[in-house]
Enzyme design. Structure first.
Site, mmCIF file in Angstrom:
data_model
loop_
_atom_site.group_PDB
_atom_site.id
_atom_site.type_symbol
_atom_site.label_atom_id
_atom_site.label_comp_id
_atom_site.label_asym_id
_atom_site.label_seq_id
_atom_site.Cartn_x
_atom_site.Cartn_y
_atom_site.Cartn_z
ATOM 1 N N ARG A 14 0.751 -1.393 0.039
ATOM 2 C CA ARG A 14 0.028 0.062 0.049
ATOM 3 C C ARG A 14 0.903 1.362 -0.018
ATOM 4 O O ARG A 14 0.461 2.159 -0.181
ATOM 5 C CB ARG A 14 -0.948 -0.144 1.191
ATOM 6 C CG ARG A 14 -2.060 -1.010 1.308
ATOM 7 C CD ARG A 14 -2.814 -1.147 2.279
ATOM 8 N NE ARG A 14 -2.069 -2.153 3.017
ATOM 9 C CZ ARG A 14 -2.606 -2.443 4.325
ATOM 10 N NH1 ARG A 14 -3.594 -1.977 4.870
ATOM 11 N NH2 ARG A 14 -1.753 -3.218 5.276
ATOM 12 N N LYS A 21 8.846 -1.246 2.972
ATOM 13 C CA LYS A 21 8.070 -0.372 3.898
ATOM 14 C C LYS A 21 8.797 0.091 5.124
ATOM 15 O O LYS A 21 9.028 1.432 5.331
ATOM 16 C CB LYS A 21 6.760 -0.969 4.356
ATOM 17 C CG LYS A 21 6.116 -0.051 5.395
ATOM 18 C CD LYS A 21 4.687 -0.536 5.534
ATOM 19 C CE LYS A 21 4.492 -1.786 6.238
ATOM 20 N NZ LYS A 21 2.834 -1.996 6.311
ATOM 21 N N GLN A 71 12.934 -14.805 6.198
ATOM 22 C CA GLN A 71 11.614 -15.163 5.660
ATOM 23 C C GLN A 71 11.428 -15.251 4.331
ATOM 24 O O GLN A 71 11.211 -14.182 4.042
ATOM 25 C CB GLN A 71 10.450 -14.764 6.477
ATOM 26 C CG GLN A 71 9.236 -15.213 6.176
ATOM 27 C CD GLN A 71 7.851 -14.469 6.698
ATOM 28 O OE1 GLN A 71 8.040 -13.156 6.935
ATOM 29 N NE2 GLN A 71 6.763 -14.955 7.125
ATOM 30 N N GLY A 76 2.673 -14.953 6.606
ATOM 31 C CA GLY A 76 1.699 -14.661 7.558
ATOM 32 C C GLY A 76 2.886 -14.295 9.037
ATOM 33 O O GLY A 76 3.955 -14.623 9.055
ATOM 34 N N THR A 77 2.261 -13.367 9.813
ATOM 35 C CA THR A 77 3.077 -13.175 10.963
ATOM 36 C C THR A 77 3.593 -14.326 11.782
ATOM 37 O O THR A 77 4.444 -14.256 12.494
ATOM 38 C CB THR A 77 2.274 -11.949 11.722
ATOM 39 O OG1 THR A 77 1.083 -12.597 11.896
ATOM 40 C CG2 THR A 77 1.947 -10.619 10.917
ATOM 41 N N GLY A 135 -7.026 -6.438 13.727
ATOM 42 C CA GLY A 135 -7.669 -7.505 14.541
ATOM 43 C C GLY A 135 -8.015 -7.053 15.593
ATOM 44 O O GLY A 135 -7.745 -6.217 16.517
ATOM 45 N N ARG A 329 28.601 25.629 2.667
ATOM 46 C CA ARG A 329 28.875 23.987 2.345
ATOM 47 C C ARG A 329 29.964 23.302 3.029
ATOM 48 O O ARG A 329 30.624 24.068 3.781
ATOM 49 C CB ARG A 329 29.255 24.054 0.813
ATOM 50 C CG ARG A 329 27.951 24.455 -0.208
ATOM 51 C CD ARG A 329 28.287 24.481 -1.443
ATOM 52 N NE ARG A 329 29.125 23.593 -2.054
ATOM 53 C CZ ARG A 329 29.759 23.348 -3.191
ATOM 54 N NH1 ARG A 329 29.896 24.313 -3.964
ATOM 55 N NH2 ARG A 329 30.412 22.367 -3.627
ATOM 56 N N LYS A 347 32.714 27.173 0.404
ATOM 57 C CA LYS A 347 32.782 25.739 0.310
ATOM 58 C C LYS A 347 34.206 25.571 0.741
ATOM 59 O O LYS A 347 35.435 25.985 0.506
ATOM 60 C CB LYS A 347 32.867 25.246 -0.874
ATOM 61 C CG LYS A 347 32.703 23.741 -1.129
ATOM 62 C CD LYS A 347 33.217 23.262 -2.177
ATOM 63 C CE LYS A 347 34.861 23.103 -2.206
ATOM 64 N NZ LYS A 347 35.721 22.571 -3.353
ATOM 65 N N SER A 401 35.874 44.978 -4.865
ATOM 66 C CA SER A 401 34.613 44.201 -5.615
ATOM 67 C C SER A 401 34.967 43.729 -6.928
ATOM 68 O O SER A 401 35.868 44.277 -7.453
ATOM 69 C CB SER A 401 33.675 45.430 -5.704
ATOM 70 O OG SER A 401 32.833 45.688 -4.519
HETATM 71 C C1 UD1 Z 1 -1.486 -7.057 12.100
HETATM 72 C C2 UD1 Z 1 -2.147 -8.096 12.947
HETATM 73 C C3 UD1 Z 1 -3.418 -7.344 13.402
HETATM 74 C C4 UD1 Z 1 -3.026 -6.075 14.105
HETATM 75 C C5 UD1 Z 1 -2.198 -5.267 13.195
HETATM 76 C C6 UD1 Z 1 -1.815 -3.866 14.021
HETATM 77 C C7 UD1 Z 1 -1.722 -10.553 12.462
HETATM 78 C C8 UD1 Z 1 -2.428 -11.486 11.907
HETATM 79 N N1 UD1 Z 1 -2.336 -9.361 12.325
HETATM 80 O O1 UD1 Z 1 -2.016 -7.100 10.884
HETATM 81 O O2 UD1 Z 1 -4.280 -8.116 14.282
HETATM 82 O O3 UD1 Z 1 -4.235 -5.562 14.424
HETATM 83 O O4 UD1 Z 1 -1.046 -6.066 12.536
HETATM 84 O O5 UD1 Z 1 -0.991 -3.376 12.892
HETATM 85 O O6 UD1 Z 1 -0.578 -10.364 13.034
HETATM 86 N N2 UD1 Z 1 5.105 -9.516 8.474
HETATM 87 C C9 UD1 Z 1 6.249 -10.471 8.151
HETATM 88 N N3 UD1 Z 1 6.015 -11.688 7.337
HETATM 89 C C10 UD1 Z 1 4.690 -11.999 7.239
HETATM 90 C C11 UD1 Z 1 3.575 -11.019 7.385
HETATM 91 C C12 UD1 Z 1 3.997 -9.857 7.954
HETATM 92 O O7 UD1 Z 1 7.290 -10.080 8.502
HETATM 93 O O8 UD1 Z 1 4.747 -12.997 6.549
HETATM 94 C C13 UD1 Z 1 5.593 -8.251 9.115
HETATM 95 C C14 UD1 Z 1 5.229 -7.068 8.416
HETATM 96 O O9 UD1 Z 1 6.437 -6.735 7.386
HETATM 97 C C15 UD1 Z 1 4.704 -6.206 9.141
HETATM 98 C C16 UD1 Z 1 4.177 -6.883 10.365
HETATM 99 O O10 UD1 Z 1 4.443 -8.215 10.069
HETATM 100 O O11 UD1 Z 1 5.888 -5.192 9.729
HETATM 101 C C17 UD1 Z 1 2.625 -6.811 10.108
HETATM 102 O O12 UD1 Z 1 2.068 -7.187 9.027
HETATM 103 P P1 UD1 Z 1 0.910 -6.730 8.091
HETATM 104 O O13 UD1 Z 1 0.638 -7.439 6.926
HETATM 105 O O14 UD1 Z 1 0.764 -5.267 8.204
HETATM 106 O O15 UD1 Z 1 -0.241 -6.998 9.489
HETATM 107 P P2 UD1 Z 1 -1.487 -6.463 9.384
HETATM 108 O O16 UD1 Z 1 -2.586 -6.873 8.427
HETATM 109 O O17 UD1 Z 1 -1.439 -5.035 9.598
HETATM 110 CA CA CA Z 2 0.286 -3.473 9.376
#
Ligand code: UD1
Ligand code: CA
Length: 450
Positions: A14, A21, A71, A76-77, A135, A329, A347, A401
């Site tokens: 985004r 990011k 990773q 996912g987180t 969440g 500078r 400078k 001058s």
């Molecule tokens: C996440 C939380 C959500 C919370 C929100 C707060 C989960 C499933 N959801 O959602 O509950 O309200 O943050 O801001 O955890 N990242 C990785 N690897 C991955 C996925 C993400 O390192 O595979 C990192 C991203 O770079 C980021 C962070 O984890 O820094 C959060 O990921 P993001 O996708 O922004 O999660 P949200 O949808 O914001």
């Molecule tokens: Ca986020």
């Protein structure tokens, strides 16, 4: 023992940028560096999970004792935390932070860690008027935390909950290890959600304590450029507040930017739209007029930097005035009681005490003594097309001058250079040197007519 885990592998679609990011900046510092700096005073180890632009992210961080974890695919987180295999100790408290939540304070993290000692598992939540996208924290009728449901997976009732998950949690290492191995991707996004460990822990009879953060801006996530700008203003306003309470006069804190560190003495005043970058130090009673850019500078007592001036990697002496519209500078050192006036560029030069360069001049690769007067429109011709050459102007010299000094060249002590001269050879001390054709008048000359 405190093991920190910072999640920073995502691309941040985004942001609509080629840059990862977490490399975007607030106050001249990357989002990720902000998080590292917040946790650093508390942690025994820092693990950072990276994926997108991994090398660039790694090289951006100014802290050498980080355990970098790659990773490969962002599944996912929860999957991200699973990659941190050696960094989690059973007996330690693990603090999980997100690389895109940069304004979190050391103090809030500490409160969360302290609270986690009660039950072994604590989450940081916040209540928002508009919780969409986050969440949701699901509690039972006794207000005990039961689960975190992602926005995309929440039904209409759950979407009405406005207590949300900040993503930041503190959990005993042994529990974290146990629960992340049990995650399954049964959700709308098909990801391994870290947040699912809450429900798993509850079914394992662990009580989840929660800390409700009262400062919403500390836990804001940066997902797009609008939020980045919003976070920048929040950060700058906080910095301005801190500096003002330390005694700095700031004419308008909403038009103040400091991208680095600023040290200052008593009675300094900063007018509107001044940008400080890097490490800056002001003495006492320094005045900075509107629209100046001050970068890695040291400015002495009672100095005045007039409007629209730029100073970079330089030292300005006390009681000296600079500008308006001056550009100092790098590697310049201006002495005390000196004056650099309008439309002057300096400078890599030293300018001695009580010397003046008041108007429209270029001084480069020069060493200028004390009590020197450089009149309007003087140019040190330091570049011959291949090399940079030195100009030396000794104490008490007066340069008329519109003079060009063709370097390398020396103008002796108390020498005078007549206005409009092109000086190609050293000018001796105490004498007048000039290079000018005799003035003549042509009689009977007629200007052309249309
Ligand atoms: C996440 C939380 C959500 C919370 C929100 C707060 C989960 C499933 N959801 O959602 O509950 O309200 O943050 O801001 O955890 N990242 C990785 N690897 C991955 C996925 C993400 O390192 O595979 C990192 C991203 O770079 C980021 C962070 O984890 O820094 C959060 O990921 P993001 O996708 O922004 O999660 P949200 O949808 O914001
Ligand atoms: Ca986020």
């Amino acid at each position: 023992m405190i093991d920190a885990i910072i999640l920073a592998a995502g691309q941040g679609t985004r942001m609509k940028s080629n840059k990862a990011k977490v490399l975007h900046q607030i106050g001249g510092k990357s989002l990720l560096q902000h998080v590292v700096d917040a946790i650093n005073p508390l942690s025994t180890s820092i693990n950072i999970v990276i994926g997108n632009e991994a090398e660039l992210v790694k090289n951006s961080i100014n802290n050498h004792s980080i355990n970098w974890v790659v990773q490969k695919k962002q599944l996912g987180t929860g999957h991200a935390v699973q990659q941190v295999k050696t960094g989690i100790n059973n007996k330690s408290t693990c603090i999980i932070l997100y690389g895109d939540v940069p304004l979190i304070s050391t103090n809030t993290i500490k409160l969360l860690i302290d609270q986690s000692h009660l039950t072994g598992f604590s989450i940081l939540s916040v209540t928002l008027d508009d919780p969409s996208g986050y969440g949701r924290i699901v509690r039972d009728k006794n207000k005990r935390v039961q689960a975190i449901i992602e926005h995309k997976d929440a039904d209409d009732d759950k979407q009405k909950i406005n207590e949300i998950n900040t993503g930041i949690m503190a959990i005993r290492g042994s529990l974290l290890k146990k629960y992340i191995s049990q995650l399954e991707p049964n959700n709308k996004q098909g990801e391994l959600y870290l947040t699912d460990i809450v429900e798993i822990a509850v079914s394992d009879n662990v009580t989840i304590s929660s800390l409700v953060c009262d400062n919403v801006s500390e836990v804001m996530g940066i997902n797009n450029k609008n939020q980045l700008a919003e976070a920048e203003r929040i950060y700058q306003q906080k910095q301005a507040n801190d500096l003002m309470s330390m005694g700095l006069t700031i004419k308008d804190p909403s038009r103040f930017d400091c991208r680095g560190n600023l040290i200052f003495g008593k009675d300094c005043s900063v007018d509107v739209n001044v940008v400080f970058e890097g490490e800056n130090e002001l003495g006492e009673n320094v005045l900075i007029a509107p629209n100046c850019i001050i970068k890695n500078a040291k400015i002495g007592n009672h100095a005045e930097i007039n409007a629209n001036s730029i100073i970079e990697n330089s030292i300005i002496g006390s009681h000296t005035t600079v500008g308006p519209f001056a550009r100092i500078r790098p590697e310049t050192e201006v002495g005390n009681h000196a004056r650099i006036g309008n439309f002057v560029e300096v400078k890599k030069s030293t300018i001695g005490d009580k010397s003046k360069v008041p108007h429209l001049s270029y001084v480069g690769d020069s060493s200028i003594g004390q009590d020197v007067n450089i009149s309007a429109g003087v140019i040190t011709c330091n570049y011959d097309g291949a090399n940079k050459n030195q100009t030396i102007i000794e104490d008490g010299a007066f340069i008329g001058s519109d003079t060009q000094l063709i370097a390398p060249i020396t103008v002796g002590k108390n020498a005078t250079i007549g206005a409009g001269s092109t000086i190609t050879q050293d000018a001796p001390s105490d004498k007048l040197t000039l290079s000018r054709k005799k003035q003549k008048t042509i009689d009977h000359w007629q200007r052309k007519k249309k």
